[in-house]
Design an enzyme around this catalytic site. Structure first.
Site: not given
Ligand SMILES: CC(C)(COP(=O)(O)OP(=O)(O)OC[C@H]1O[C@@H](n2cnc3c(N)ncnc32)[C@H](O)[C@@H]1OP(=O)(O)O)[C@@H](O)C(=O)NCCC(=O)NCCS
Length: 166
Positions: A94, A102, A106-107, A130, A135, A140, A143
Site C-alpha cells: 500500500l 497526509g 491511505g485511510a 505486511d 513506521q 496500521y 486503525f
Molecule cells: C504510510 C502511508 C501509506 C500513509 O498514507 P497517507 O495517505 O499519507 O496517510 P493518511 O493521510 O491516510 O493518514 C491517516 C491517519 O493515519 C495517521 N498516520 C499516517 N502515517 C502514520 C504512521 N506512520 N504511524 C501512525 N499513524 C500514521 C495520520 O496521522 C492520520 O491520522 P488521523 O486519522 O488521526 O487523521 C504513506 O505515507 C506512504 O505511502 N508511505 C510510503 C510507503 C509506505 O510506508 N507504505 C506502508 C505500507 S508497507
C-alpha cells in the site's frame, strides 16, 4: 479546492511512470510487477486517481491468503474454529504518492480494501497486512490492526470489527 478520487482496478490507461511514494521498491512494483501479478491473478491492484486524471495518487494490492491459528493472539483465537489455518484477505503493498500523502488517502484505500473483502463471496476472517517497517506498522495500528504474536510487522483486523465501522 477539494480533489475527489476514483478508486478502481489498475489498467493500461493509468500513468504508472510518475508515481513516487518515497520507497523505491513500492514505486518499482507498480511500474514493473503489478501488471504481471494481475495477469496471473497472484494479486489484484487497486489505484486511486484524482477524478478525471490518469495519474496514480495511491495504490494497494489485495490477494487471498491464510494465517496460522497459532500466530493469532489467544483472546482472538479462542473464538475461531480449531483449523490450523484461518483465511484472510491480504494487503501485500500500500503506498501513496508523495504529492498526496497526509490527505487521508491511505485511510481511504484501507477502507476500500476492507469493503472489497467484506463484499467477496469467500469466507474471510480478517484483513491482513505486511508492513515494510515499524513506521508502516504504526500506520496500521492507528486503525486498530493487531500484530500477530510472533510477527510484529504482520498485522490483522478482524472483518467483523470493520463491518461494524463501515
Ligand atoms: C504510510 C502511508 C501509506 C500513509 O498514507 P497517507 O495517505 O499519507 O496517510 P493518511 O493521510 O491516510 O493518514 C491517516 C491517519 O493515519 C495517521 N498516520 C499516517 N502515517 C502514520 C504512521 N506512520 N504511524 C501512525 N499513524 C500514521 C495520520 O496521522 C492520520 O491520522 P488521523 O486519522 O488521526 O487523521 C504513506 O505515507 C506512504 O505511502 N508511505 C510510503 C510507503 C509506505 O510506508 N507504505 C506502508 C505500507 S508497507
Amino acid at each position: 479546492m477539494t480533489v475527489q478520487f476514483t478508486i478502481e482496478g489498475l489498467n493500461s490507461g493509468h500513468d504508472r511512470k510518475s508515481f513516487v511514494c518515497g520507497v523505491f521498491v513500492l514505486d518499482r512494483y507498480l511500474k514493473e510487477q503489478a501488471g504481471q501479478d494481475i495477469k496471473r491473478r497472484a494479486a489484484l491492484c487497486y489505484v486511486a486517481c484524482p477524478e478525471g486524471s490518469a495519474r496514480i495518487a495511491g495504490y494497494y494490492t489485495l490477494s487471498a491468503g491464510d494465517v496460522a491459528l497459532k500466530d493469532i493472539p489467544e483472546d482472538k483465537a479462542r473464538r475461531l474454529p480449531p483449523y490450523p489455518a484461518i483465511p484472510v484477505a491480504r494487503i501485500g503493498r500500500l503506498a501513496i504518492d508523495k504529492d498526496f500523502q497526509g490527505r487521508r488517502l491511505g485511510a481511504a484505500l484501507l477502507w476500500d480494501a476492507a469493503s472489497r473483502a467484506l463484499r467477496s463471496e469467500l469466507g474471510v476472517f480478517a484483513l491482513a497486512v505486511d508492513a515494510k517497517d515499524e513506521q508502516a506498522a504504526a500506520f496500521y495500528r492507528h486503525f486498530g490492526f493487531i500484530a500477530f504474536d510472533t510477527k510484529p510487522l504482520q498485522l490483522f483486523l478482524p472483518l467483523a470489527t470493520m463491518a461494524k465501522l463501515i
